[in-house]
Design an enzyme around this catalytic site. Structure first.
Site, PDB file in Angstrom:
ATOM      1  N   THR A  40       0.817  -1.223   0.000  1.00 54.38           N
ATOM      2  CA  THR A  40       0.000   0.000   0.000  1.00 54.38           C
ATOM      3  C   THR A  40       0.838   1.254   0.000  1.00 54.38           C
ATOM      4  O   THR A  40       0.453   2.268  -0.589  1.00 54.38           O
ATOM      5  CB  THR A  40      -0.927  -0.004   1.233  1.00 54.38           C
ATOM      6  N   TYR A  54      -8.046   0.741  -3.244  1.00 56.74           N
ATOM      7  CA  TYR A  54      -6.930   1.249  -4.059  1.00 56.74           C
ATOM      8  C   TYR A  54      -6.210   0.046  -4.651  1.00 56.74           C
ATOM      9  O   TYR A  54      -6.507  -1.106  -4.308  1.00 56.74           O
ATOM     10  CB  TYR A  54      -5.949   2.064  -3.187  1.00 56.74           C
ATOM     11  N   THR A 120       1.618  -4.371   4.205  1.00 52.01           N
ATOM     12  CA  THR A 120       1.446  -4.596   5.655  1.00 52.01           C
ATOM     13  C   THR A 120       0.923  -5.994   5.965  1.00 52.01           C
ATOM     14  O   THR A 120       1.084  -6.475   7.080  1.00 52.01           O
ATOM     15  CB  THR A 120       0.453  -3.576   6.228  1.00 52.01           C
ATOM     16  N   ASP A 121       0.305  -6.672   4.987  1.00 47.31           N
ATOM     17  CA  ASP A 121      -0.342  -7.958   5.287  1.00 47.31           C
ATOM     18  C   ASP A 121       0.625  -8.999   5.827  1.00 47.31           C
ATOM     19  O   ASP A 121       0.314  -9.703   6.785  1.00 47.31           O
ATOM     20  CB  ASP A 121      -1.044  -8.526   4.041  1.00 47.31           C
ATOM     21  N   LYS A 193       0.195  -7.368  12.667  1.00 52.71           N
ATOM     22  CA  LYS A 193      -0.878  -6.510  12.145  1.00 52.71           C
ATOM     23  C   LYS A 193      -2.147  -6.951  12.864  1.00 52.71           C
ATOM     24  O   LYS A 193      -2.729  -7.991  12.563  1.00 52.71           O
ATOM     25  CB  LYS A 193      -1.014  -6.652  10.640  1.00 52.71           C
ATOM     26  N   GLU A 314      -2.447 -27.964  27.891  1.00 53.08           N
ATOM     27  CA  GLU A 314      -3.676 -28.453  27.237  1.00 53.08           C
ATOM     28  C   GLU A 314      -3.475 -29.818  26.590  1.00 53.08           C
ATOM     29  O   GLU A 314      -4.428 -30.501  26.247  1.00 53.08           O
ATOM     30  CB  GLU A 314      -4.125 -27.442  26.165  1.00 53.08           C
TER      31      GLU A 314
HETATM   32  N1  DAS Z   1      -2.428  -5.865   0.186  1.00 49.88           N
HETATM   33  C1  DAS Z   1      -1.689  -5.248   1.266  1.00 49.88           C
HETATM   34  C2  DAS Z   1      -0.233  -5.696   1.190  1.00 49.88           C
HETATM   35  O1  DAS Z   1       0.388  -5.544   0.148  1.00 49.88           O
HETATM   36  C3  DAS Z   1      -1.729  -3.780   1.200  1.00 49.88           C
HETATM   37  C4  DAS Z   1      -0.970  -3.158   2.335  1.00 49.88           C
HETATM   38  O2  DAS Z   1      -1.596  -2.996   3.377  1.00 49.88           O
HETATM   39  O3  DAS Z   1       0.226  -2.907   2.215  1.00 49.88           O
HETATM   40  O4  DAS Z   1       0.253  -6.190   2.191  1.00 49.88           O
END
Ligand code: DAS
Length: 357
Positions: A40, A54, A120-121, A193, A314
Site C-alpha cells: 500500500t 486502491y 502490511t499484510d 498486524k 492443554e
Molecule cells: N495488500 C496489502 C499488502 O500488500 C496492502 C498493504 O496494506 O500494504 O500487504
C-alpha cells in the site's frame, strides 16, 4: 585599512571553513538504502476519498523518495526496486531473495542502514524472518502504510520518513530487525498486524520498543530474544525452506486440513488452536499419526495479544513429542518452524528454538 593580501587570506580561510563544514555535513550524513517491495505504501487510489479502496504496488521507489524531500536532510538515500507486489502474494522464494539482498547490502561499508518498504499484510513475517537470518548489527527497518499516498491523511510519507530516521540512527544498531509504523518502533520478532484498516494497525503483545518523532528516535526497551548476529540461522547457508502448513482450530473441528497439508508435503503443521493451543479430540489421533510419520506438530494459538501456549498444559506434549510455539502467532511460528527444519528433525531441538528466538 585592511591590506589586499590580508583580505584575500581572510576570504580564503573563510572559504576553507565553509568547504570543511559542508564536507563534514556530507560525511556526517548516514548512507541508507531503501529496498522497495510494493504494498500500500506504493499504492494508488482513484480518489483522495479512497483510503481503503486502491491498488497496491503501483508507485516506484524513486517516486516514493522524491515525494519526501525532507528525507535528504536525514541521510544520503538510494532506492532499489526489489519487487513490486502486494505482500499477501509473498512466497518463501521472495523471502529468501530479499534476505540475500539485505545481507549483501549490510556487508557494504557504504551502507549504514537499510529500509524495506513492504505491504502490511505479511510485513510481520518478513520482519521476523530477517530478524532470524541476517547477521548484522546495522539497522534494518521495515515500513508500510495503511492508506495509499493518494488518500486524504495518507500515512506512508511520514512512516517512510520515520523509518529512514530510525535506520540513520546509531542508537538503532543491535536491536534486531525493526518495524516502524504510526510513530512507533517495534521489534520485528513480536509485532503483528492486529487491525485490518486503521493507521494504528500494528501492535506488539509486549509493547513497542520506542517511538520516532520529528526525525528522532526515543527508546524505552530492547529485545531479549536471540536475533541477527546472535542467531544460529544464516541466510547464506539456507538454499530453500521446507513447506510448513497452518490449520485453524474452531468448534466442529475435523482432521481434514491437517491430513491434506501433510499429504501435500508439509514437513511441519502449525495448529492455530483455540485458547491455550487446545486440540479437538477429533483431531488428536491424526496429529499423533502424522507425528509418527515424521511431521513436526507445533501448537500455536488463534488467541494472541499477551500470553503464550504452555507446554504440557492443554496437551501432553512430552508424551506426543509435539512442540509449543510459546508466544509466537501461527504465521510467525511457520517461519521459525521452517528455519528450524533446515537444521534439525528433533522435536526437542525445535522446541529449544521456539524458546530462545
Ligand atoms: N495488500 C496489502 C499488502 O500488500 C496492502 C498493504 O496494506 O500494504 O500487504
Amino acid at each position: 585599512m585592511l591590506t589586499k593580501t590580508f583580505t584575500r587570506s581572510l576570504a580564503a580561510s573563510l572559504l576553507g571553513l565553509v568547504l570543511a563544514a559542508s564536507v563534514h555535513a556530507q560525511q556526517a550524513k548516514p548512507q541508507v538504502t531503501i529496498l522497495a517491495t510494493g504494498g500500500t505504501i506504493a499504492g494508488a487510489g482513484a480518489s483522495a476519498a479512497n483510503s481503503a479502496t486502491y491498488q497496491a504496488a503501483k508507485v516506484p521507489v524513486d517516486k516514493l523518495i522524491a515525494g519526501i524531500p525532507e528525507i535528504g536532510k536525514l541521510a544520503d538515500v538510494r532506492g532499489e526496486q526489489v519487487f513490486q507486489i502486494a505482500s499477501e502474494s509473498f512466497t518463501d522464494e521472495h523471502l529468501l531473495a530479499l534476505g540475500r539482498r539485505v545481507a549483501a547490502l549490510a556487508k557494504q561499508p557504504d551502507v549504514d542502514g537499510i529500509v524495506i518498504t513492504h505491504g502490511t499484510d505479511t510485513l510481520e513475517e518478513t520482519a521476523f524472518f530477517l530478524n532470524l537470518v541476517v547477521p548484522t548489527e546495522k539497522p534494518v527497518v521495515l515500513v508500510g502504510s495503511m492508506r495509499p499516498g493518494t488518500a486524504l491523511s495518507a500515512d506512508g510519507a511520514l512512516n517512510l520518513y520515520n523509518a529512514v530516521a530510525t535506520a540513520s540512527d546509531r542508537a538503532s544498531r543491535g536491536k534486531g530487525v525493526l518495524v516502524v509504523m504510526n510513530d512507533e518502533i517495534f521489534s520485528g520478532r513480536d509485532v503483528t498486524k492486529a487491525i485490518n484498516i486503521r493507521t494504528e494497525a500494528f501492535k506488539s503483545p509486549w509493547g513497542s520498543l520506542g517511538m520516532v518523532v520529528e526525525g528522532r528516535t526515543y527508546w524505552f526497551r530492547a529485545p531479549v530474544k536471540r536475533h541477527t548476529v546472535g542467531s544460529e540461522f544464516n541466510i547464506e547457508t539456507i538454499k530453500s525452506l521446507p513447506a510448513v502448513g497452518i490449520a485453524y482450530g474452531s468448534g466442529n473441528a475435523t482432521d481434514v486440513a491437517y491430513k491434506a497439508l501433510a499429504a501435500s508435503g508439509a514437513k511441519a503443521l502449525i495448529h492455530a488452536g483455540t485458547g491455550n493451543g487446545s486440540v479437538s479430540a477429533q483431531v488428536v489421533p491424526a496429529l499423533r499419526e502424522l507425528r509418527s510419520q515424521g511431521v513436526q506438530i507445533v501448537r500455536s494459538a488463534r488467541v494472541t495479544g499477551g500470553g503464550f501456549v504452555l507446554r504440557n498444559a492443554e496437551q501432553p506434549d512430552d508424551q506426543y513429542d509435539w512442540v509449543v510455539a510459546h508466544d509466537l502467532n501461527p504465521q510467525k511460528a511457520r517461519i521459525l518452524a521452517a528455519l528450524a527444519l533446515t537444521r534439525t528433525t528433533d522435536a526437542r531441538e525445535v522446541q529449544r528454538y521456539f524458546m530462545e528466538y
